[in-house]
Design a protein around this motif. Structure first.
Motif, PDB file in Angstrom:
ATOM      1  N   PRO A 185       0.838  -1.205   0.000  1.00 15.35           N
ATOM      2  CA  PRO A 185       0.000   0.000   0.000  1.00 15.35           C
ATOM      3  C   PRO A 185       0.869   1.249   0.000  1.00 15.35           C
ATOM      4  O   PRO A 185       1.629   1.482   0.928  1.00 15.35           O
ATOM      5  CB  PRO A 185      -0.794  -0.119   1.296  1.00 15.35           C
ATOM      6  CG  PRO A 185      -0.048  -1.096   2.141  1.00 15.35           C
ATOM      7  CD  PRO A 185       0.676  -2.001   1.213  1.00 15.35           C
ATOM      8  N   SER A 219       0.090   4.328   0.335  1.00 18.83           N
ATOM      9  CA  SER A 219      -0.204   5.357   1.331  1.00 18.83           C
ATOM     10  C   SER A 219       0.413   5.006   2.684  1.00 18.83           C
ATOM     11  O   SER A 219       0.801   5.899   3.430  1.00 18.83           O
ATOM     12  CB  SER A 219      -1.710   5.559   1.455  1.00 18.83           C
ATOM     13  OG  SER A 219      -2.328   4.361   1.824  1.00 18.83           O
ATOM     14  N   ALA A 220       0.535   3.698   2.989  1.00 13.41           N
ATOM     15  CA  ALA A 220       1.163   3.335   4.262  1.00 13.41           C
ATOM     16  C   ALA A 220       2.623   3.779   4.269  1.00 13.41           C
ATOM     17  O   ALA A 220       3.137   4.232   5.289  1.00 13.41           O
ATOM     18  CB  ALA A 220       1.062   1.829   4.498  1.00 13.41           C
ATOM     19  N   GLU A 222       3.769   6.316   2.544  1.00 17.59           N
ATOM     20  CA  GLU A 222       3.745   7.781   2.665  1.00 17.59           C
ATOM     21  C   GLU A 222       3.515   8.188   4.111  1.00 17.59           C
ATOM     22  O   GLU A 222       4.145   9.116   4.616  1.00 17.59           O
ATOM     23  CB  GLU A 222       2.649   8.358   1.759  1.00 17.59           C
ATOM     24  CG  GLU A 222       3.009   8.272   0.286  1.00 17.59           C
ATOM     25  CD  GLU A 222       1.895   8.776  -0.622  1.00 17.59           C
ATOM     26  OE1 GLU A 222       0.751   8.929  -0.144  1.00 17.59           O
ATOM     27  OE2 GLU A 222       2.188   9.008  -1.809  1.00 17.59           O
ATOM     28  N   ALA A 223       2.615   7.447   4.768  1.00 13.61           N
ATOM     29  CA  ALA A 223       2.353   7.736   6.183  1.00 13.61           C
ATOM     30  C   ALA A 223       3.633   7.554   6.990  1.00 13.61           C
ATOM     31  O   ALA A 223       3.936   8.353   7.882  1.00 13.61           O
ATOM     32  CB  ALA A 223       1.250   6.819   6.712  1.00 13.61           C
ATOM     33  N   ALA A 224       4.418   6.533   6.649  1.00  7.01           N
ATOM     34  CA  ALA A 224       5.674   6.293   7.366  1.00  7.01           C
ATOM     35  C   ALA A 224       6.648   7.442   7.142  1.00  7.01           C
ATOM     36  O   ALA A 224       7.359   7.852   8.057  1.00  7.01           O
ATOM     37  CB  ALA A 224       6.291   4.977   6.920  1.00  7.01           C
ATOM     38  N   ARG A 225       6.653   7.971   5.915  1.00  6.10           N
ATOM     39  CA  ARG A 225       7.538   9.111   5.642  1.00  6.10           C
ATOM     40  C   ARG A 225       7.130  10.305   6.495  1.00  6.10           C
ATOM     41  O   ARG A 225       7.979  11.013   7.043  1.00  6.10           O
ATOM     42  CB  ARG A 225       7.466   9.508   4.167  1.00  6.10           C
ATOM     43  CG  ARG A 225       8.258   8.589   3.252  1.00  6.10           C
ATOM     44  CD  ARG A 225       8.002   8.925   1.803  1.00  6.10           C
ATOM     45  NE  ARG A 225       8.557  10.226   1.442  1.00  6.10           N
ATOM     46  CZ  ARG A 225       8.261  10.861   0.304  1.00  6.10           C
ATOM     47  NH1 ARG A 225       7.436  10.317  -0.558  1.00  6.10           N
ATOM     48  NH2 ARG A 225       8.804  12.022   0.032  1.00  6.10           N
ATOM     49  N   ILE A 226       5.831  10.527   6.589  1.00  2.00           N
ATOM     50  CA  ILE A 226       5.363  11.661   7.396  1.00  2.00           C
ATOM     51  C   ILE A 226       5.621  11.406   8.877  1.00  2.00           C
ATOM     52  O   ILE A 226       5.939  12.317   9.630  1.00  2.00           O
ATOM     53  CB  ILE A 226       3.874  11.927   7.097  1.00  2.00           C
ATOM     54  CG1 ILE A 226       3.768  12.544   5.710  1.00  2.00           C
ATOM     55  CG2 ILE A 226       3.247  12.825   8.143  1.00  2.00           C
ATOM     56  CD1 ILE A 226       2.394  12.875   5.271  1.00  2.00           C
ATOM     57  N   ASP A 227       5.510  10.130   9.284  1.00  5.41           N
ATOM     58  CA  ASP A 227       5.770   9.791  10.684  1.00  5.41           C
ATOM     59  C   ASP A 227       7.253   9.910  11.026  1.00  5.41           C
ATOM     60  O   ASP A 227       7.624   9.752  12.182  1.00  5.41           O
ATOM     61  CB  ASP A 227       5.292   8.363  10.981  1.00  5.41           C
ATOM     62  CG  ASP A 227       3.829   8.352  11.404  1.00  5.41           C
ATOM     63  OD1 ASP A 227       3.280   9.444  11.654  1.00  5.41           O
ATOM     64  OD2 ASP A 227       3.234   7.264  11.495  1.00  5.41           O
ATOM     65  N   GLY A 228       8.090  10.126  10.013  1.00  4.46           N
ATOM     66  CA  GLY A 228       9.498  10.393  10.315  1.00  4.46           C
ATOM     67  C   GLY A 228      10.434   9.233  10.059  1.00  4.46           C
ATOM     68  O   GLY A 228      11.565   9.252  10.539  1.00  4.46           O
ATOM     69  N   ALA A 229       9.974   8.205   9.322  1.00  3.10           N
ATOM     70  CA  ALA A 229      10.843   7.062   9.074  1.00  3.10           C
ATOM     71  C   ALA A 229      11.861   7.393   7.981  1.00  3.10           C
ATOM     72  O   ALA A 229      11.496   7.928   6.941  1.00  3.10           O
ATOM     73  CB  ALA A 229      10.005   5.854   8.664  1.00  3.10           C
ATOM     74  N   ILE A 254       8.486  -1.303   7.747  1.00  9.27           N
ATOM     75  CA  ILE A 254       7.259  -1.353   6.943  1.00  9.27           C
ATOM     76  C   ILE A 254       7.393  -2.334   5.783  1.00  9.27           C
ATOM     77  O   ILE A 254       6.624  -3.295   5.672  1.00  9.27           O
ATOM     78  CB  ILE A 254       6.897   0.040   6.382  1.00  9.27           C
ATOM     79  CG1 ILE A 254       6.950   1.103   7.476  1.00  9.27           C
ATOM     80  CG2 ILE A 254       5.531  -0.002   5.713  1.00  9.27           C
ATOM     81  CD1 ILE A 254       5.840   1.056   8.465  1.00  9.27           C
TER      82      ILE A 254
END
Lengths: 361, 303
Positions: free
Chosen positions: B183, B185-186, B188-195, B204
């Motif tokens: 996925p 978006s998951a 992308e969410a990780a990138r925003i979460d700072g990974a 991930i």
């Protein structure tokens, strides 16, 4: 505190330009809703603010600092995605705490934060579940909780409710509004649903075709739409548009169409350029009231074609000359299909647009 | 009544041709092999003339140091190649999971080795490993190094390298497919979460690819246990027994030593090993399905 400014933001994919110089200022703690039809560029704008799309031209300032070239993680924001974007292999608690764990915060602090936000969104009983074992609404809450746990100053929402069924969407919309009161943060919310826009926004930004059409408070946009697009996009049922020519009769300016002739209020008439001979007359269904005694110059005579019963109100699709007009009527009013009814027009409900430019007059 | 019975029989009638072919082509040889493994059987005899010896072949093999050696070579080979192929294949997939100009050409190039017949691969590598005229030693010598006795002193390592070259692409394309179906978006969410890029891979991507990786690894493992041609062409099992994998030993036992019964018993040992692996694979997919079904039920019950 963060104030976000988009300065002449442009996005191109190869030769295709999808955003044409977006200029936008968002004040501290403001809830801004970007709204528009599919492909209008609202999601692209949001993803550029998030750092998930590159900026072709222009600059994004957060708190006065240019962030165009920063990684998403360095922009200090949290995001809720349309498909929730949960980490499927982690349980709810791990999903919520992922960002905090990456920051190597102390264990106790993380646990406390997870409990706090889980409480806030009503997920306390589901912390050990994997996303696969949650319903759509619960997954949505996990996504919210994950964003809240980060303590970011900026929240981005990319159509967060559009994967939910209608009833749940209404409920989540209300919960969002409540959360909004508790959490004072900058929020940017993208949706194609004008009801979400109207109910949640401090400021609505209506976009179409890669341009901002108009921005302002929901009330401003609803009462004084800048152009025909905004007028037709906001409000349900949508505004009716009728072609009309302007005629002067006994010092009164009248808008005359195929089957109507209504007076234009004096202050509106004073604003019109004298060269204007034809207009598009915009009237919201809510500004038309069933009244058989209304004077000719303030009324439409409409023949009922279809009646849609939606409860206390019925939505009538009527004929006015060759154009269709939607009006609302209390359901208990005895009417028959094919009958011609007289609807009084509230003078302040008259919106005039230029037929060529479609701008409000 | 009769028509009802006929109705019931219909599906079996349709299945009959397939079942017959299965019986003739699969079960008969298998049964023949199992039957033969209990007999002291010489190729000059028909199977009927051979003597029944019970589990003697199995017991002899169990204590036979050559067979044990061969088994250990096979295990070393299989686990070494699968581990290396997994690391390289997944690594390459992670590197090449992006849109760069010419990427499709590059991907095609990467999977070419898999399309070459194993005998050809064996021949190719044998020439490249040749102590005097081989590519590797010529390079080494031109750079001023000593030549390496590839197929002599480092025979097992050399065949492992050849197998890695041929089969890494298999893991590569499956990993790439798995990566591209993750996925978006998951991530992308990780990138925003700072990974960071590494953290995205570690926390991930790899966990989400795991189901595919496990099945891929098992498939490769099963295949690696049966490898024959490449090694046959490159080393013929030598020097000594250093690269004599079980498949090769089976073929030599049958043709050179003329002990068909022992060869059959050896095949059965290999079969049992592969069966265990296959069952493990089925069990894993079953487990995953059962878990998915349980989750679905749970959601449904909650309404």
């Amino acid at each position: 505190m963060p104030q976000i400014r988009l300065d002449n933001l442009v996005k191109r994919y190869g030769a295709v330009q999808v955003l044409h110089g977006i200029e936008l200022d968002m004040a501290e703690n403001e809830f801004t809703v970007l709204v528009g039809p599919s492909g209008c560029g609202k999601s692209t704008t949001l993803r550029m603010i998030a750092g998930l799309e590159t900026v072709s031209d222009g600059e994004i300032y957060i708190d006065g600092r240019p962030v165009k070239d920063l990684d998403p993680k360095d922009r200090g924001l949290a995001m809720v995605f349309q498909d929730y974007a949960l980490y499927p292999h982690m349980d709810v608690a791990s999903n919520i705490s992922f960002a905090l764990r990456l920051q190597k915060r102390p264990r106790a602090e993380i646990d406390a934060k997870v409990r706090e936000v889980a409480e806030l969104v009503g997920l306390s009983d589901f912390l050990a579940r994997k996303p696969g074992a949650l319903s759509g609404g619960q997954r949505q809450r996990v996504a919210m909780a994950r964003a809240l746990a980060k303590d970011s100053e900026i929240f981005l929402f990319d159509e967060p409710l559009s994967n939910l069924d209608a009833k749940l969407r209404g409920q989540m919309r209300a919960e969002l509004a409540i959360m909004r009161q508790r959490v004072q943060k900058n929020m940017i919310y993208v949706t194609h649903d004008q009801i979400e826009a109207m109910t949640l926004a401090d400021r609505i930004v209506v976009m179409n075709g890669g341009y901002i059409q108009q921005q302002g408070t929901p009330e401003e946009l609803f009462k004084r739409p800048a152009n025909k697009f905004v007028a037709g996009f906001l409000g349900s049922p949508p505004m009716n548009f009728l072609g009309a020519t302007l005629v002067r009769e006994d010092d009164m300016l009248m808008a005359q169409g195929a089957a109507f002739k209504v007076a234009i209020p004096a202050d509106t008439a004073a604003r019109l350029p004298t060269s204007q001979t034809s207009v598009i007359l915009g009237v919201r269904p809510s500004d038309l009231n069933y009244n058989s005694e209304a004077p000719d110059a303030e009324a439409f005579d409409l023949r009922v074609k279809v009646s849609e019963y939606v409860g206390a109100q019925s939505v009538l699709l009527c004929e006015c000359g060759s154009t269709d007009i939607t009006v609302e009527l209390k359901s208990e009013t005895p009417i028959a299909l094919g009958e011609t009814l007289r609807f009084a027009l509230r003078p302040e409900g008259i919106h005039l647009f230029d037929p060529k430019t479609e701008m409000a007059l | 009544m009769t028509s009802q019975r006929l109705n019931k029989l219909t599906p079996y009638m349709f299945m009959a041709p397939a079942a017959i072919i299965m019986a003739v082509a699969l079960l008969y040889p298998l049964g023949y092999m199992i039957y033969g493994s209990f007999r002291d059987w010489n190729p000059s005899q028909t199977i009927g003339e051979s003597e029944f010896v019970g589990f003697k072949n199995y017991i002899t093999l169990f204590y036979d140091p050559a067979f044990r050696e061969s088994l250990s070579v096979t295990l070393t080979f299989a686990f070494a190649v699968v581990t290396a192929e997994l690391v390289i294949g997944v690594g390459l997939a992670l590197l090449l999971d992006r849109n760069i100009r010419g990427m499709s050409v590059l991907r095609t190039l990467f999977i070419l080795p898999m399309m070459i017949a194993p005998v050809v691969v064996g021949l190719m590598w044998r020439y490249m490993y040749h102590p005097t005229v081989g590519t590797f030693n010529r390079w080494l010598k031109s750079w001023g190094f000593e030549g390496v006795d590839w197929l002599g002193q480092h025979a097992l390592l050399s065949v492992i390298i050849a197998d890695i070259w041929q089969w890494t692409p298999f893991i590569f394309i499956l990993s790439l497919a798995a990566l591209q179906s993750l996925p978006r978006s998951a991530l992308e969410a990780a990138r925003i979460d700072g990974a960071t890029a590494w953290q995205q891979i570690w926390y991930i991507k790899l966990p989400l690819m795991m189901p595919v990786l496990i099945v891929t690894a098992l498939l490769r493992l099963i295949d690696a246990f049966k490898v024959l041609e490449v090694i046959l062409v490159m080393t013929e099992g030598g020097p000594g027994l250093s690269t004599e994998i079980v498949a090769l030993r089976i073929s030599r036992t049958a043709t050179e030593f003329r002990e068909l019964g022992t060869a059959a018993a050896m095949s059965n040992y290999l079969l049992i090993l592969l069966l265990v692996l296959t069952l493990a694979m089925f069990a894993i997919t079953r487990l995953q399905e059962a878990r998915a079904a349980r989750l679905a039920r749970q959601i449904q019950e909650e309404g």
